[in-house]
Design an enzyme around this catalytic site. Structure first.
Site, PDB file in Angstrom:
ATOM      1  N   LYS A   1       0.818  -1.212   0.000  1.00  0.00           N
ATOM      2  CA  LYS A   1       0.000   0.000   0.000  1.00  0.00           C
ATOM      3  C   LYS A   1       0.850   1.259   0.000  1.00  0.00           C
ATOM      4  O   LYS A   1       0.406   2.308  -0.451  1.00  0.00           O
ATOM      5  CB  LYS A   1      -0.915   0.014   1.219  1.00  0.00           C
ATOM      6  CG  LYS A   1      -1.734  -1.227   1.404  1.00  0.00           C
ATOM      7  CD  LYS A   1      -2.843  -1.353   0.396  1.00  0.00           C
ATOM      8  CE  LYS A   1      -3.612  -2.631   0.608  1.00  0.00           C
ATOM      9  NZ  LYS A   1      -4.901  -2.682   0.003  1.00  0.00           N
TER      10      LYS A   1
HETATM   11  C1  LIG Z   1      -0.779  -7.672   2.462  1.00  0.00           C
HETATM   12  C2  LIG Z   1      -1.954  -7.600   1.541  1.00  0.00           C
HETATM   13  N1  LIG Z   1      -2.022  -8.446   0.513  1.00  0.00           N
HETATM   14  C3  LIG Z   1      -3.052  -8.431  -0.332  1.00  0.00           C
HETATM   15  C4  LIG Z   1      -4.106  -7.553  -0.194  1.00  0.00           C
HETATM   16  C5  LIG Z   1      -5.215  -7.556  -1.197  1.00  0.00           C
HETATM   17  O1  LIG Z   1      -5.096  -6.452  -2.066  1.00  0.00           O
HETATM   18  P1  LIG Z   1      -6.378  -5.865  -2.818  1.00  0.00           P
HETATM   19  O2  LIG Z   1      -7.292  -5.381  -1.765  1.00  0.00           O
HETATM   20  O3  LIG Z   1      -5.844  -4.748  -3.634  1.00  0.00           O
HETATM   21  O4  LIG Z   1      -6.966  -6.965  -3.598  1.00  0.00           O
HETATM   22  C6  LIG Z   1      -4.087  -6.649   0.877  1.00  0.00           C
HETATM   23  C7  LIG Z   1      -5.178  -5.676   1.119  1.00  0.00           C
HETATM   24  O5  LIG Z   1      -6.229  -5.685   0.542  1.00  0.00           O
HETATM   25  C8  LIG Z   1      -2.982  -6.649   1.739  1.00  0.00           C
HETATM   26  O6  LIG Z   1      -2.890  -5.762   2.732  1.00  0.00           O
HETATM   27  N1  LIG Z   2      -6.267  -4.949   2.550  1.00  0.00           N
HETATM   28  C1  LIG Z   2      -6.703  -3.617   2.534  1.00  0.00           C
HETATM   29  C2  LIG Z   2      -8.195  -3.450   2.406  1.00  0.00           C
HETATM   30  C3  LIG Z   2      -8.560  -2.117   1.802  1.00  0.00           C
HETATM   31  O1  LIG Z   2      -8.172  -2.131   0.462  1.00  0.00           O
HETATM   32  P1  LIG Z   2      -8.028  -0.867  -0.459  1.00  0.00           P
HETATM   33  O2  LIG Z   2      -7.115  -1.307  -1.534  1.00  0.00           O
HETATM   34  O3  LIG Z   2      -9.377  -0.523  -0.942  1.00  0.00           O
HETATM   35  O4  LIG Z   2      -7.454   0.252   0.337  1.00  0.00           O
HETATM   36  C4  LIG Z   2      -6.112  -2.950   3.758  1.00  0.00           C
HETATM   37  O5  LIG Z   2      -5.007  -3.266   4.093  1.00  0.00           O
HETATM   38  O6  LIG Z   2      -6.750  -2.134   4.376  1.00  0.00           O
END
Ligand SMILES: Cc1ncc(COP(=O)(O)O)c(C=O)c1O
Ligand SMILES: N[C@@H](CCOP(=O)(O)O)C(=O)O
Length: 464
Positions: free
Chosen positions: A112
């Site tokens: 993120k």
């Molecule tokens: C460590 C981790 N892997 C995978 C995901 C999944 O990613 P996305 O929500 O973009 O599908 C998240 C959060 O959503 C995450 O924090």
């Molecule tokens: N795994 C995510 C969930 C929120 O996902 P987002 O991509 O919409 O911000 C988190 O870590 O909060």
């Protein structure tokens, strides 16, 4: 470039207005009017670019000179100066067919950071240039919240409130969010799960009077800039691996929950990146796997797993995929979303399912498999996987074909999820940035899963 809503009821907007709008005012998600094409010639030219230069090239296709090049360059420089490696997202080769794209070298040790460090800089820039009040409201299963807070803590003109599910994030994630003592940060620990947190904030964004009164801005992947920033590392990974004349197709395997990360890959593919399979990796919360295998999209019972950040049933960005899948027809998208709301599920025809299966493969890892793979990869490759990345590896092993090259995403550093790593009897050293968190006091307010109570907290915080 202009942006419109997947539900068709928002007048076309420019880039910055799209970022400020976050969730589209008609309840849909913002998408570009057309997806810019990246030709093979351009890809060849991009092969020698640094991460930052590549970012500038890709963003230039989307932002209509709304930010002067010099300013954008400075925002990007500042965003990635906080990363622990100059490549930002380096690729680790495991063997001839498997590469791991390490997305955890930013300040909070998860993918993120890549988009949210930039978003923090961007919000700060827009706040100063346009004299805009920026009151961020976000929901997190642990990583988005930590990264967003880190991106804007202490920044003038910005306040941030993050809802996380009480006792359903890892200890390190909780500490990363709640040990921040800047006055512009509020952590609400909600007695519910991530889907509950996401539901509340979406309802508040959809209440246009409330949204405008409190100047609410989004940092979740409902915001298109998150998606765009995440496309950069698909291109960068591809170009790091394919340095020669050829432009072969490769697979990307992506641990998925809210469908933002893999949707960025889908967008990169539509732009022209030579992608073979996009493999969706889930844990036991496998709504996306079930959709790709059966054609039914139906949120099921929430399960707590060893990969808590992916404990998600309602995948926000699924609507963006529906938009493209349904031929960019907002009326059809609205009808499907209505069906989901009224009947709790969407079912597509067998013919359409064939189309979905051309776009995605999918695999859901069990808790047992996830732990086994952490142990196996440590033993066989001396590489420690975090539990989310382990779900990705499970999907790679199940879905990648003979002779195919796959890049699997390492979405977090294992130190963030030591609870799972310890279950396989591995003792890992903590990076000092994480170790020191255990000595700091925490700041958070525990609240019921009750919209009225949450609204009261927000009103007090944003009015101060
Ligand atoms: C460590 C981790 N892997 C995978 C995901 C999944 O990613 P996305 O929500 O973009 O599908 C998240 C959060 O959503 C995450 O924090
Ligand atoms: N795994 C995510 C969930 C929120 O996902 P987002 O991509 O919409 O911000 C988190 O870590 O909060």
């Amino acid at each position: 470039m202009q942006y419109i809503s997947t539900r068709g009821q928002v007048k076309p907007k420019g880039f910055i207005d799209t970022v400020l709008m976050g969730l589209a005012d008609d309840g849909g998600l913002m998408v570009p009017v057309e997806v810019p094409a990246v030709t093979e010639d351009t890809l060849q030219k991009w092969k020698t670019l640094s991460y930052e230069k590549l970012f500038l090239e890709i963003f230039s296709l989307y932002i209509n000179d709304e930010i002067p090049q010099e300013d954008l360059r400075e925002l990007v420089r500042r965003s990635y100066s906080s990363f622990r490696t100059p490549e930002v997202t380096p690729v680790h080769q495991v063997n001839d067919s498997l590469y791991i794209l390490e997305l955890f070298h930013g300040p909070t040790f998860a993918f993120k950071d890549v988009a949210l460090q930039f978003m923090g800089e961007l919000y700060s820039y827009v706040s100063k240039k346009q004299n805009k009040i920026i009151h961020i409201l976000g929901a997190t299963s642990g990583d988005t919240g930590a990264a967003a807070i880190q991106g804007v803590r202490g920044k003038e003109g910005i306040k941030i409130c993050i809802l996380h599910p009480h006792q359903k994030v890892s200890k390190v994630q909780e500490l990363q969010m709640t040990t921040v003592d800047d006055e512009n940060v509020l952590n609400l620990s909600v007695k519910g799960n991530f889907d509950d947190c996401q539901k509340v904030i979406k309802e508040l964004f959809a209440d246009l009077d409330f949204k405008s009164k409190y100047h609410l801005r989004a940092i979740n992947s409902i915001n298109f800039v998150r998606i765009l920033a995440q496309t950069v590392y698909y291109f960068y990974a591809y170009l790091q691996i394919n340095k020669g004349e050829q432009l072969p197709k490769i697979n990307f395997c992506v641990p998925s929950g809210n469908f933002g990360n893999i949707f960025s890959g889908y967008l990169a593919k539509r732009m022209g990146l030579p992608v073979n399979k996009l493999i969706i990796a889930t844990n036991e919360n496998n709504i996306l796997e079930r959709f790709v295998k059966t054609g039914e999209y139906k949120p099921g019972d929430f399960k707590m797993t060893h990969s808590p950040s992916m404990d998600i049933q309602v995948a926000s960005n699924f609507e963006r995929y529906l938009y493209y899948f349904l031929g960019e027809d907002p009326e059809k998208v609205s009808a499907y979303m209505k069906e989901l709301q009224q009947h709790g599920k969407i079912t597509i025809s067998p013919e359409d399912l064939v189309k979905v299966q051309q776009d995605f493969a999918a695999y859901g890892a069990s808790n047992t498999q996830c732990l086994e793979l952490i142990g196996d990869y440590k033993k066989s490759y001396d590489y420690l996987l975090d539990p989310h990345t382990a779900c990705g590896i499970a999907a790679y092993e199940a879905e990648a074909g003979e002779g195919e090259v796959t890049v699997t995403f390492a979405t977090a550093h294992p130190a963030k999820f030591d609870e799972a790593v310890r279950l396989v009897d591995i003792k890992q050293p903590f990076p000092p940035q994480i170790e020191q968190l255990f000595t700091l006091p925490q700041h958070q307010k525990i609240v019921e899963y009750d919209k009225a109570e949450i609204v009261r907290e927000l009103e007090t915080f944003y009015q101060l």
